[in-house]
Design a protein around this motif. Structure first.
Motif, mmCIF file in Angstrom:
data_model
loop_
_atom_site.group_PDB
_atom_site.id
_atom_site.type_symbol
_atom_site.label_atom_id
_atom_site.label_comp_id
_atom_site.label_asym_id
_atom_site.label_seq_id
_atom_site.Cartn_x
_atom_site.Cartn_y
_atom_site.Cartn_z
ATOM 1 N N VAL A 1 0.921 -1.181 -0.061
ATOM 2 C CA VAL A 1 0.069 -0.081 -0.141
ATOM 3 C C VAL A 1 0.650 1.154 0.017
ATOM 4 O O VAL A 1 0.788 2.197 -0.679
ATOM 5 C CB VAL A 1 -0.907 -0.067 1.226
ATOM 6 N N LEU A 2 1.832 1.330 1.042
ATOM 7 C CA LEU A 2 2.644 2.316 0.943
ATOM 8 C C LEU A 2 3.465 2.631 -0.209
ATOM 9 O O LEU A 2 3.724 3.918 -0.632
ATOM 10 C CB LEU A 2 3.800 2.359 2.328
ATOM 11 N N MET A 3 4.062 1.600 -0.856
ATOM 12 C CA MET A 3 4.890 1.851 -1.984
ATOM 13 C C MET A 3 4.162 2.076 -3.140
ATOM 14 O O MET A 3 4.486 2.881 -4.242
ATOM 15 C CB MET A 3 5.698 0.763 -2.176
ATOM 16 N N SER A 4 2.878 1.754 -3.417
ATOM 17 C CA SER A 4 1.845 1.997 -4.349
ATOM 18 C C SER A 4 1.454 3.403 -4.472
ATOM 19 O O SER A 4 1.693 3.977 -5.676
ATOM 20 C CB SER A 4 0.577 0.930 -4.562
ATOM 21 N N ASP A 5 1.404 3.735 -3.278
ATOM 22 C CA ASP A 5 0.939 5.256 -3.085
ATOM 23 C C ASP A 5 2.340 6.222 -3.480
ATOM 24 O O ASP A 5 1.925 7.024 -4.061
ATOM 25 C CB ASP A 5 0.524 5.644 -1.729
ATOM 26 N N TYR A 6 3.583 5.657 -2.918
ATOM 27 C CA TYR A 6 4.691 6.568 -3.307
ATOM 28 C C TYR A 6 4.776 6.748 -4.596
ATOM 29 O O TYR A 6 4.977 7.962 -5.172
ATOM 30 C CB TYR A 6 5.701 5.643 -2.807
ATOM 31 N N GLU A 7 4.651 5.656 -5.709
ATOM 32 C CA GLU A 7 4.793 5.880 -7.143
ATOM 33 C C GLU A 7 3.801 6.877 -7.550
ATOM 34 O O GLU A 7 4.195 7.602 -8.527
ATOM 35 C CB GLU A 7 4.743 4.463 -7.469
ATOM 36 N N ARG A 8 2.423 6.504 -7.302
ATOM 37 C CA ARG A 8 1.547 7.482 -7.657
ATOM 38 C C ARG A 8 1.575 8.824 -7.413
ATOM 39 O O ARG A 8 1.771 9.804 -8.210
ATOM 40 C CB ARG A 8 0.007 7.150 -7.262
ATOM 41 N N GLU A 9 2.037 9.162 -6.084
ATOM 42 C CA GLU A 9 2.165 10.768 -5.578
ATOM 43 C C GLU A 9 3.439 11.210 -6.155
ATOM 44 O O GLU A 9 3.344 12.396 -6.700
ATOM 45 C CB GLU A 9 2.295 10.505 -4.076
ATOM 46 N N ARG A 10 4.632 10.473 -6.338
ATOM 47 C CA ARG A 10 5.854 11.215 -6.557
ATOM 48 C C ARG A 10 6.249 11.340 -8.188
ATOM 49 O O ARG A 10 6.655 12.151 -8.421
ATOM 50 C CB ARG A 10 6.911 10.150 -6.099
#
Length: 162
Positions: A58-67
């Motif tokens: 969850v954290l890393m999928s959000d990271y990619e999308r946000e950054r």
């Protein structure tokens, strides 16, 4: 990123911060809402199976999308600012290629046969002449350059939208 404005460096620092808090959350074994899911070193039995894996995903999928969106936006703004800087220079009748063209001319025969100090002096004098469009903007330009100053100021105003 063009080397102006620090957008690449700032984006990198923002990426590092966004990754650091995500890794800290994972190491502490917290979910996104702050609930304890078990630390990494607790092992799967204490964490309740694949809780850490779910948090990581969850954290890393959000990271990619946000950054990615932030980086793309910063890159576009950086390129736009760089191009606008070049537009202002061209509005002043300056071109980024002129110094390299001048060096090339001074390194070609017959000018290359002149002593180096003579060629350096020629380079300085020609660069001074090329910078005249900027000097005319100082406000106390002699009459022959005064009209030119108005043209340059008008050009720059059009580029900047004012």
């Amino acid at each position: 990123f063009p080397p102006a404005g620090g957008f690449g460096m700032n984006t990198g620092l923002q990426d590092a911060h966004a990754l650091a808090w995500r890794l800290a959350t994972l190491v502490r074994g917290e979910s996104e809402d702050g609930r304890r899911e078990g630390k990494i070193e607790d092992g799967p039995a204490k964490r309740g199976g694949d809780g850490r894996d779910r948090i990581r995903d969850v954290l890393m999928s959000d990271y990619e999308r946000e950054r990615r969106a932030v980086a793309a936006s910063n890159a576009a703004l950086s390129v736009r600012n760089y191009e606008r800087t070049l537009d202002v220079a061209r509005a002043c009748y300056l071109d980024a290629d002129h110094p390299s063209l001048l060096v090339k001319a001074l390194e070609s025969p017959p000018l290359s046969l002149l002593p180096m100090e003579t060629r350096r002096g020629m380079f300085r004098n020609l660069m001074r002449a090329a910078m005249a469009p900027l000097r005319c903007l100082e406000g106390d330009a002699p009459p022959p350059l005064g009209g030119h100053a108005d043209r340059v100021a008008g050009n720059v105003g059009r580029v900047l939208g004012g």
